[in-house]
Design a protein around this motif. Structure first.
Motif, PDB file in Angstrom:
ATOM      1  N   LYS A 158     -19.385  20.216 -22.213  1.00 21.85           N
ATOM      2  CA  LYS A 158     -20.319  20.003 -23.318  1.00 21.85           C
ATOM      3  C   LYS A 158     -21.591  20.832 -23.123  1.00 21.85           C
ATOM      4  O   LYS A 158     -22.121  21.405 -24.088  1.00 21.85           O
ATOM      5  N   GLU A 159     -22.092  20.889 -21.899  1.00 21.98           N
ATOM      6  CA  GLU A 159     -23.331  21.618 -21.628  1.00 21.98           C
ATOM      7  C   GLU A 159     -23.188  23.112 -21.876  1.00 21.98           C
ATOM      8  O   GLU A 159     -24.177  23.789 -22.203  1.00 21.98           O
ATOM      9  N   HIS A 160     -21.968  23.623 -21.739  1.00 26.46           N
ATOM     10  CA  HIS A 160     -21.765  25.075 -21.844  1.00 26.46           C
ATOM     11  C   HIS A 160     -21.012  25.481 -23.112  1.00 26.46           C
ATOM     12  O   HIS A 160     -20.579  26.634 -23.223  1.00 26.46           O
ATOM     13  N   GLY A 161     -20.858  24.565 -24.049  1.00 25.72           N
ATOM     14  CA  GLY A 161     -20.199  24.923 -25.307  1.00 25.72           C
ATOM     15  C   GLY A 161     -18.723  25.230 -25.158  1.00 25.72           C
ATOM     16  O   GLY A 161     -18.152  25.981 -25.962  1.00 25.72           O
ATOM     17  N   ILE A 162     -18.085  24.639 -24.143  1.00 27.82           N
ATOM     18  CA  ILE A 162     -16.657  24.857 -23.878  1.00 27.82           C
ATOM     19  C   ILE A 162     -15.878  23.704 -24.499  1.00 27.82           C
ATOM     20  O   ILE A 162     -16.231  22.535 -24.310  1.00 27.82           O
ATOM     21  N   LEU A 163     -14.828  24.005 -25.220  1.00 29.07           N
ATOM     22  CA  LEU A 163     -14.002  22.958 -25.795  1.00 29.07           C
ATOM     23  C   LEU A 163     -13.228  22.235 -24.690  1.00 29.07           C
ATOM     24  O   LEU A 163     -12.815  22.846 -23.709  1.00 29.07           O
ATOM     25  N   PHE A 164     -13.030  20.932 -24.887  1.00 24.77           N
ATOM     26  CA  PHE A 164     -12.348  20.103 -23.899  1.00 24.77           C
ATOM     27  C   PHE A 164     -11.076  19.552 -24.528  1.00 24.77           C
ATOM     28  O   PHE A 164     -11.121  18.872 -25.562  1.00 24.77           O
ATOM     29  N   ALA A 165      -9.930  19.856 -23.913  1.00 25.23           N
ATOM     30  CA  ALA A 165      -8.627  19.448 -24.454  1.00 25.23           C
ATOM     31  C   ALA A 165      -7.885  18.595 -23.446  1.00 25.23           C
ATOM     32  O   ALA A 165      -7.989  18.804 -22.232  1.00 25.23           O
ATOM     33  N   VAL A 166      -7.104  17.658 -23.969  1.00 26.31           N
ATOM     34  CA  VAL A 166      -6.281  16.785 -23.127  1.00 26.31           C
ATOM     35  C   VAL A 166      -4.832  16.912 -23.569  1.00 26.31           C
ATOM     36  O   VAL A 166      -4.520  16.815 -24.763  1.00 26.31           O
ATOM     37  N   ASP A 167      -3.959  17.145 -22.607  1.00 29.16           N
ATOM     38  CA  ASP A 167      -2.520  17.200 -22.855  1.00 29.16           C
ATOM     39  C   ASP A 167      -1.959  15.788 -22.745  1.00 29.16           C
ATOM     40  O   ASP A 167      -1.915  15.214 -21.665  1.00 29.16           O
ATOM     41  N   GLU A 168      -1.545  15.236 -23.885  1.00 34.40           N
ATOM     42  CA  GLU A 168      -0.979  13.879 -23.941  1.00 34.40           C
ATOM     43  C   GLU A 168       0.528  13.910 -24.168  1.00 34.40           C
ATOM     44  O   GLU A 168       1.121  12.879 -24.516  1.00 34.40           O
ATOM     45  N   VAL A 169       1.165  15.059 -23.956  1.00 37.45           N
ATOM     46  CA  VAL A 169       2.588  15.185 -24.255  1.00 37.45           C
ATOM     47  C   VAL A 169       3.415  14.210 -23.426  1.00 37.45           C
ATOM     48  O   VAL A 169       4.306  13.527 -23.939  1.00 37.45           O
ATOM     49  N   ASN A 170       3.119  14.129 -22.143  1.00 37.46           N
ATOM     50  CA  ASN A 170       3.856  13.238 -21.239  1.00 37.46           C
ATOM     51  C   ASN A 170       3.292  11.825 -21.244  1.00 37.46           C
ATOM     52  O   ASN A 170       4.033  10.840 -21.216  1.00 37.46           O
ATOM     53  N   GLN A 171       1.977  11.705 -21.290  1.00 38.12           N
ATOM     54  CA  GLN A 171       1.316  10.428 -21.016  1.00 38.12           C
ATOM     55  C   GLN A 171       0.843   9.678 -22.259  1.00 38.12           C
ATOM     56  O   GLN A 171       0.309   8.577 -22.146  1.00 38.12           O
ATOM     57  N   GLY A 172       1.011  10.249 -23.444  1.00 33.32           N
ATOM     58  CA  GLY A 172       0.541   9.612 -24.651  1.00 33.32           C
ATOM     59  C   GLY A 172       1.506   8.591 -25.218  1.00 33.32           C
ATOM     60  O   GLY A 172       2.592   8.343 -24.691  1.00 33.32           O
ATOM     61  N   LEU A 173       1.072   7.963 -26.327  1.00 36.34           N
ATOM     62  CA  LEU A 173       1.906   7.047 -27.108  1.00 36.34           C
ATOM     63  C   LEU A 173       2.364   5.831 -26.298  1.00 36.34           C
ATOM     64  O   LEU A 173       3.513   5.422 -26.343  1.00 36.34           O
ATOM     65  N   GLY A 174       1.419   5.260 -25.545  1.00 36.37           N
ATOM     66  CA  GLY A 174       1.667   4.014 -24.842  1.00 36.37           C
ATOM     67  C   GLY A 174       2.173   4.138 -23.431  1.00 36.37           C
ATOM     68  O   GLY A 174       2.248   3.136 -22.705  1.00 36.37           O
ATOM     69  N   ARG A 175       2.512   5.311 -23.004  1.00 38.72           N
ATOM     70  CA  ARG A 175       3.146   5.477 -21.693  1.00 38.72           C
ATOM     71  C   ARG A 175       2.285   4.931 -20.562  1.00 38.72           C
ATOM     72  O   ARG A 175       2.800   4.315 -19.620  1.00 38.72           O
ATOM     73  N   SER A 176       0.982   5.130 -20.611  1.00 40.36           N
ATOM     74  CA  SER A 176       0.118   4.764 -19.482  1.00 40.36           C
ATOM     75  C   SER A 176      -0.477   3.369 -19.602  1.00 40.36           C
ATOM     76  O   SER A 176      -1.333   2.989 -18.803  1.00 40.36           O
ATOM     77  N   GLY A 177      -0.021   2.581 -20.585  1.00 39.34           N
ATOM     78  CA  GLY A 177      -0.605   1.270 -20.799  1.00 39.34           C
ATOM     79  C   GLY A 177      -1.745   1.287 -21.790  1.00 39.34           C
ATOM     80  O   GLY A 177      -2.331   0.242 -22.103  1.00 39.34           O
ATOM     81  N   LYS A 178      -2.085   2.455 -22.293  1.00 35.76           N
ATOM     82  CA  LYS A 178      -2.995   2.649 -23.420  1.00 35.76           C
ATOM     83  C   LYS A 178      -2.325   3.631 -24.377  1.00 35.76           C
ATOM     84  O   LYS A 178      -1.395   4.346 -23.983  1.00 35.76           O
ATOM     85  N   MET A 179      -2.798   3.663 -25.626  1.00 40.05           N
ATOM     86  CA  MET A 179      -2.162   4.570 -26.578  1.00 40.05           C
ATOM     87  C   MET A 179      -2.228   6.005 -26.074  1.00 40.05           C
ATOM     88  O   MET A 179      -1.253   6.749 -26.150  1.00 40.05           O
ATOM     89  N   TRP A 180      -3.390   6.385 -25.549  1.00 39.58           N
ATOM     90  CA  TRP A 180      -3.583   7.733 -24.995  1.00 39.58           C
ATOM     91  C   TRP A 180      -4.126   7.614 -23.581  1.00 39.58           C
ATOM     92  O   TRP A 180      -4.975   6.749 -23.302  1.00 39.58           O
ATOM     93  N   SER A 181      -3.702   8.493 -22.709  1.00 38.56           N
ATOM     94  CA  SER A 181      -4.174   8.415 -21.324  1.00 38.56           C
ATOM     95  C   SER A 181      -5.675   8.631 -21.222  1.00 38.56           C
ATOM     96  O   SER A 181      -6.325   8.084 -20.332  1.00 38.56           O
ATOM     97  N   ILE A 182      -6.255   9.409 -22.140  1.00 37.60           N
ATOM     98  CA  ILE A 182      -7.692   9.686 -22.063  1.00 37.60           C
ATOM     99  C   ILE A 182      -8.504   8.431 -22.353  1.00 37.60           C
ATOM    100  O   ILE A 182      -9.699   8.365 -22.020  1.00 37.60           O
TER     101      ILE A 182
END
Length: 442
Positions: free
Chosen positions: A237-261
């Motif tokens: 955020k401080e440097h204007g860099i976009l932050f992305a999260v790969d939820e392909v494996n861990q998303g949609l409930g897999r980690s006990g939350k809808m998204w791992s983030i």
């Protein structure tokens, strides 16, 4: 035809690069968490087709949605015209996205091209070239996603040069922790390692993107320390860099939350990649982004003939119905606690179990040499081979780590039966009763 007869026929023409060697079976059918092969042997599925079938195999609601849509329209490219299931799915995904502000959606066919798309949109929006990813990451096998991956040398042998402008930094894996190092000191030291490229050769003001798996999948099922990930996010955020999260494996409930983030309440990504289980394993992926980032590109720079087609999006709508109506996120969290208790109990009994990392119905169990504490690939392979012989399907990642990812719909009786199988295999390994391992895996 038997398993072996089909495999003998197939292997005359099937590319070696397209399959990681594990067991000689041909999957014939599946229902819930149970698989049946061509020899009519049944297995409890502890892999979920690499986390692509969170709703289990052939869920009736998903099957019915696919059948009904296939009778109306199988394919007309969304690159030119919308279709009704896709138009319904798009706002549903945007509403679910763990992203602040307005969200837009772009479709693809796989997690790999979703991660490629993230690179495109980040470079277009920022006007910058450099991409930062992490060692241990698995983002896919297209040229962009394989360039940002860092889990296995066998992914990159003989195919270079890879995508230019990609810089990898060390993921805070537990084996990098120093003896008696506190959580805060470990996070701070690993954050110093993250910053080193930016302090020596990588201009932050020319960096477009930082992409991470909040919980690495194939990299060993490791959740980043919260203090560490918060620091990386704030740096972006401080440097204007976009932050992305790969939820392909861990998303949609897999980690006990809808998204791992969502395990990190102070982190709000600009982009996330979704795939695998989004359509219960059919060929669909999506990138969810802040609207202003998405609007940095126009057609035809990120469109695919079959991405978002009527059948796959109908399957995705039905998949979201199942996740919501059967409370699979909550179920993953609940059964994940049972799984952690079981594997912690095994760790207390068997000195060849190192670390146990369980997040929802999802995790990795390290198999080590008790004398040295180092990874023991052979013992891990002996275990999954015996587990297979006893009636459950489990594989390894990184050679020595048991991959635990059953469908989120697994019956508790089947889960407990799987635990009994794993316990028996571990006892037999402990007693020296298992035959030598045959080479397999990554």
């Amino acid at each position: 035809m038997s398993n072996q007869e089909i495999l003998d026929q197939e292997q005359q023409h099937y590319a070696k690069a397209a399959r990681i060697k594990y067991f000689d079976i041909v999957i014939k059918s599946g229902k819930g968490a149970i698989l049946t092969d061509k020899d009519d042997h049944q297995y409890i599925d502890l892999l979920s087709s690499a986390s692509a079938t969170n709703t289990g195999h052939c869920h009736p609601h998903v099957v019915e949605a696919i059948k009904q849509q296939a009778e109306q329209l199988i394919q007309y490219t969304p690159a030119y015209f919308a279709n009704e299931p896709e138009a319904k799915l798009t706002p549903r995904l945007a509403k679910l996205a763990p992203i602040n502000g307005p969200v837009k959606v772009a479709y693809g066919n796989s997690g790999s091209d979703a991660n490629d798309a993230i690179i495109k949109f980040a470079r277009a929006y920022t006007g910058r070239q450099y991409i930062v990813s992490f060692t241990g990451a698995y983002h896919g096998s297209t040229y962009g996603s394989i360039s940002t991956s860092g889990v296995s040398l066998n992914m990159t042998r003989k195919i270079g040069p890879l995508l230019p402008g990609v810089v990898k930094v060390p993921f805070p894996s537990p084996w990098y922790r120093l003896p008696n190092e506190s959580d805060d000191d470990f996070s701070d030291r690993m954050f110093d390692a993250f910053k080193l490229p930016f302090e020596t050769y990588l201009p932050a003001d020319e960096t477009a993107l930082i992409e991470i798996e909040a919980i690495q999948g194939d990299g060993a099922f490791i959740k980043a320390p919260e203090r560490y990930l918060n620091k990386v996010y704030q740096f972006a955020k401080e440097h204007g860099i976009l932050f992305a999260v790969d939820e392909v494996n861990q998303g949609l409930g897999r980690s006990g939350k809808m998204w791992s983030i969502q395990h990190f309440p102070d982190v709000h990504p600009d982009l996330i990649a979704v795939g695998k289980s989004i359509a219960s394993g059919l060929l669909l992926s999506a990138v969810l982004r802040r609207a202003e980032v998405m609007d940095a590109l126009s057609a035809p720079r990120n469109l695919y003939t079959t991405a978002g087609n009527p059948v796959t999006t109908a399957s995705a709508n039905a998949t979201l119905d199942v996740i919501e109506n059967e409370h699979l996120v909550e179920r993953s969290a609940k059964l994940g606690k049972q799984a952690k208790a079981f594997f912690d109990k095994m760790k207390d009994r068997f000195d060849f179990i190192g670390d146990v990392r369980i997040y929802g119905l999802n995790g990795g169990i390290d198999i080590v040499d008790p004398a040295t504490g180092k990874a023991d690939d052979d013992a891990a392979t002996q275990l999954i081979t015996q587990i297979f012989e006893l009636g459950a399907l489990m594989i390894t990642v990184r050679g020595n780590i048991l991959r635990f990812q059953p469908p989120l719909v697994i019956k508790e009786t089947d889960l407990n039966k799987a635990f009994s199988i794993i316990e028996q295999a571990m006892q037999e390994l402990n007693d020296g009763k298992l035959p030598p391992a045959k080479p397999m895996g990554w």
